[in-house]
Design a protein around this motif. Sequence first.
Motif, PDB file in Angstrom:
ATOM      1  N   VAL A  75      -6.877 -45.891 -46.524  1.00  0.00           N
ATOM      2  CA  VAL A  75      -7.812 -45.767 -47.458  1.00  0.00           C
ATOM      3  C   VAL A  75      -9.263 -45.189 -46.529  1.00  0.00           C
ATOM      4  O   VAL A  75      -9.091 -45.695 -45.415  1.00  0.00           O
ATOM      5  CB  VAL A  75      -8.721 -46.657 -48.186  1.00  0.00           C
ATOM      6  CG1 VAL A  75     -10.225 -46.817 -48.148  1.00  0.00           C
ATOM      7  CG2 VAL A  75      -7.969 -47.034 -49.077  1.00  0.00           C
ATOM      8  N   LEU A  76      -9.195 -44.098 -46.087  1.00  0.00           N
ATOM      9  CA  LEU A  76     -10.361 -43.622 -45.238  1.00  0.00           C
ATOM     10  C   LEU A  76     -11.579 -43.383 -45.568  1.00  0.00           C
ATOM     11  O   LEU A  76     -12.077 -43.249 -44.744  1.00  0.00           O
ATOM     12  CB  LEU A  76      -9.596 -42.013 -45.190  1.00  0.00           C
ATOM     13  CG  LEU A  76      -8.072 -41.563 -44.338  1.00  0.00           C
ATOM     14  CD1 LEU A  76      -8.248 -39.335 -44.374  1.00  0.00           C
ATOM     15  CD2 LEU A  76      -7.989 -41.888 -42.784  1.00  0.00           C
ATOM     16  N   SER A  77     -12.228 -43.583 -46.519  1.00  0.00           N
ATOM     17  CA  SER A  77     -13.383 -43.945 -47.099  1.00  0.00           C
ATOM     18  C   SER A  77     -13.911 -44.648 -46.507  1.00  0.00           C
ATOM     19  O   SER A  77     -13.395 -45.769 -46.814  1.00  0.00           O
ATOM     20  CB  SER A  77     -13.330 -43.711 -48.227  1.00  0.00           C
ATOM     21  OG  SER A  77     -12.789 -44.102 -49.007  1.00  0.00           O
ATOM     22  N   LEU A 124      -3.875 -36.459 -40.774  1.00  0.00           N
ATOM     23  CA  LEU A 124      -4.783 -38.162 -41.071  1.00  0.00           C
ATOM     24  C   LEU A 124      -5.003 -38.122 -42.089  1.00  0.00           C
ATOM     25  O   LEU A 124      -4.782 -38.712 -43.237  1.00  0.00           O
ATOM     26  CB  LEU A 124      -5.652 -38.409 -40.019  1.00  0.00           C
ATOM     27  CG  LEU A 124      -5.868 -39.642 -40.082  1.00  0.00           C
ATOM     28  CD1 LEU A 124      -5.385 -40.585 -39.954  1.00  0.00           C
ATOM     29  CD2 LEU A 124      -7.305 -39.991 -38.881  1.00  0.00           C
ATOM     30  N   ALA A 125      -5.519 -36.373 -42.522  1.00  0.00           N
ATOM     31  CA  ALA A 125      -6.052 -36.479 -44.303  1.00  0.00           C
ATOM     32  C   ALA A 125      -4.931 -36.791 -44.810  1.00  0.00           C
ATOM     33  O   ALA A 125      -4.991 -36.988 -45.829  1.00  0.00           O
ATOM     34  CB  ALA A 125      -6.986 -35.547 -44.612  1.00  0.00           C
ATOM     35  N   ASP A 126      -3.823 -35.665 -44.636  1.00  0.00           N
ATOM     36  CA  ASP A 126      -2.421 -36.012 -45.857  1.00  0.00           C
ATOM     37  C   ASP A 126      -2.144 -36.975 -45.594  1.00  0.00           C
ATOM     38  O   ASP A 126      -1.434 -37.267 -46.700  1.00  0.00           O
ATOM     39  CB  ASP A 126      -1.651 -35.385 -44.884  1.00  0.00           C
ATOM     40  CG  ASP A 126      -2.245 -33.466 -44.962  1.00  0.00           C
ATOM     41  OD1 ASP A 126      -2.822 -32.940 -45.487  1.00  0.00           O
ATOM     42  OD2 ASP A 126      -0.938 -32.732 -43.485  1.00  0.00           O
ATOM     43  N   LEU A 127      -2.465 -38.554 -44.966  1.00  0.00           N
ATOM     44  CA  LEU A 127      -1.753 -39.957 -45.169  1.00  0.00           C
ATOM     45  C   LEU A 127      -2.452 -40.219 -46.443  1.00  0.00           C
ATOM     46  O   LEU A 127      -2.593 -41.100 -46.377  1.00  0.00           O
ATOM     47  CB  LEU A 127      -1.032 -40.397 -43.627  1.00  0.00           C
ATOM     48  CG  LEU A 127      -0.162 -39.278 -42.847  1.00  0.00           C
ATOM     49  CD1 LEU A 127      -0.382 -40.865 -41.675  1.00  0.00           C
ATOM     50  CD2 LEU A 127       0.779 -39.483 -43.577  1.00  0.00           C
ATOM     51  N   ALA A 128      -3.989 -40.360 -46.253  1.00  0.00           N
ATOM     52  CA  ALA A 128      -4.884 -40.359 -46.984  1.00  0.00           C
ATOM     53  C   ALA A 128      -4.413 -40.970 -48.956  1.00  0.00           C
ATOM     54  O   ALA A 128      -3.506 -40.063 -49.034  1.00  0.00           O
ATOM     55  CB  ALA A 128      -6.000 -39.179 -47.680  1.00  0.00           C
ATOM     56  N   ALA A 129      -4.805 -42.599 -48.996  1.00  0.00           N
ATOM     57  CA  ALA A 129      -4.578 -43.101 -49.855  1.00  0.00           C
ATOM     58  C   ALA A 129      -5.095 -41.977 -51.117  1.00  0.00           C
ATOM     59  O   ALA A 129      -6.335 -41.395 -51.095  1.00  0.00           O
ATOM     60  CB  ALA A 129      -5.009 -44.429 -50.734  1.00  0.00           C
ATOM     61  N   GLU A 130      -5.138 -41.509 -52.465  1.00  0.00           N
ATOM     62  CA  GLU A 130      -5.433 -40.585 -53.736  1.00  0.00           C
ATOM     63  C   GLU A 130      -6.788 -40.735 -53.515  1.00  0.00           C
ATOM     64  O   GLU A 130      -7.238 -42.378 -53.811  1.00  0.00           O
ATOM     65  CB  GLU A 130      -4.287 -41.008 -54.626  1.00  0.00           C
ATOM     66  CG  GLU A 130      -4.728 -39.769 -55.825  1.00  0.00           C
ATOM     67  CD  GLU A 130      -3.829 -40.228 -56.904  1.00  0.00           C
ATOM     68  OE1 GLU A 130      -4.401 -40.601 -58.042  1.00  0.00           O
ATOM     69  OE2 GLU A 130      -2.604 -40.079 -56.888  1.00  0.00           O
ATOM     70  N   GLY A 172      -9.716 -40.975 -49.190  1.00  0.00           N
ATOM     71  CA  GLY A 172      -9.997 -40.111 -47.789  1.00  0.00           C
ATOM     72  C   GLY A 172     -10.501 -38.498 -48.235  1.00  0.00           C
ATOM     73  O   GLY A 172      -9.465 -37.749 -49.380  1.00  0.00           O
ATOM     74  N   SER A 173     -11.133 -37.737 -46.902  1.00  0.00           N
ATOM     75  CA  SER A 173     -10.734 -36.474 -47.090  1.00  0.00           C
ATOM     76  C   SER A 173     -11.448 -36.191 -45.965  1.00  0.00           C
ATOM     77  O   SER A 173     -10.530 -36.408 -45.389  1.00  0.00           O
ATOM     78  CB  SER A 173     -12.694 -35.607 -47.761  1.00  0.00           C
ATOM     79  OG  SER A 173     -13.357 -36.920 -46.360  1.00  0.00           O
ATOM     80  N   GLN A 174     -11.040 -34.660 -45.534  1.00  0.00           N
ATOM     81  CA  GLN A 174     -10.800 -34.683 -44.230  1.00  0.00           C
ATOM     82  C   GLN A 174     -12.222 -34.515 -43.296  1.00  0.00           C
ATOM     83  O   GLN A 174     -11.743 -34.779 -42.089  1.00  0.00           O
ATOM     84  CB  GLN A 174     -10.910 -32.559 -44.706  1.00  0.00           C
ATOM     85  CG  GLN A 174     -10.707 -31.736 -43.664  1.00  0.00           C
ATOM     86  CD  GLN A 174      -9.684 -32.197 -42.495  1.00  0.00           C
ATOM     87  OE1 GLN A 174      -8.785 -31.990 -43.726  1.00  0.00           O
ATOM     88  NE2 GLN A 174      -9.044 -32.088 -41.452  1.00  0.00           N
ATOM     89  N   GLY A 175     -13.652 -34.505 -43.694  1.00  0.00           N
ATOM     90  CA  GLY A 175     -14.754 -35.232 -43.157  1.00  0.00           C
ATOM     91  C   GLY A 175     -14.176 -36.963 -42.321  1.00  0.00           C
ATOM     92  O   GLY A 175     -14.786 -36.772 -41.591  1.00  0.00           O
ATOM     93  N   ASP A 176     -13.987 -37.698 -43.885  1.00  0.00           N
ATOM     94  CA  ASP A 176     -13.268 -38.820 -43.264  1.00  0.00           C
ATOM     95  C   ASP A 176     -12.135 -39.074 -42.031  1.00  0.00           C
ATOM     96  O   ASP A 176     -12.455 -39.244 -40.804  1.00  0.00           O
ATOM     97  CB  ASP A 176     -13.186 -39.537 -44.200  1.00  0.00           C
ATOM     98  CG  ASP A 176     -13.758 -39.768 -45.351  1.00  0.00           C
ATOM     99  OD1 ASP A 176     -14.980 -40.001 -45.252  1.00  0.00           O
ATOM    100  OD2 ASP A 176     -13.825 -39.964 -46.320  1.00  0.00           O
TER     101      ASP A 176
END
Length: 145
Positions: free
Chosen positions: A140-142, A71-77, A80-84
Amino acid sequence: MRRAYGAVGLMGAAVLVLGGCDALNTDKTPDRVRNGTSELDLTVTGRPTPGSLSITEQVLARLKARDADGLADLAAEDKGSQGDAKRWVTRWGKAAQHPVTAHFLLGEKESTVDVRFTGERAALSLLLRDNGYDDEYGVVLSEND
């Protein structure tokens, strides 16, 4: 002499056949199977683009697999982070085991996808970003965006 040329010719043919096997053994597994999206029980409403649908399917597959790294690998630049990703998996991983409906609301550079899992009262709202107008999105994960 003739036998020597014949043996060399046979060995050369064997090398060509064995060397050509790599070209014949290409992985023909469909992308939907390889990236885990073929197992999704997904209903789509709205008008997704191929890119927005693809990233949404991949996010849902990572949630279903409880795969925070994926999931973190799919984050927009820088969004998002590993924690998110771990927080998302903790919050939505169980719900992602059920059928899901995704409603697409497209914008020019950003798209919103309202995701509803069967049996879950709250909806997951995905914000997708296309940084280059090339129909390749990141999620966007954050939470502070």
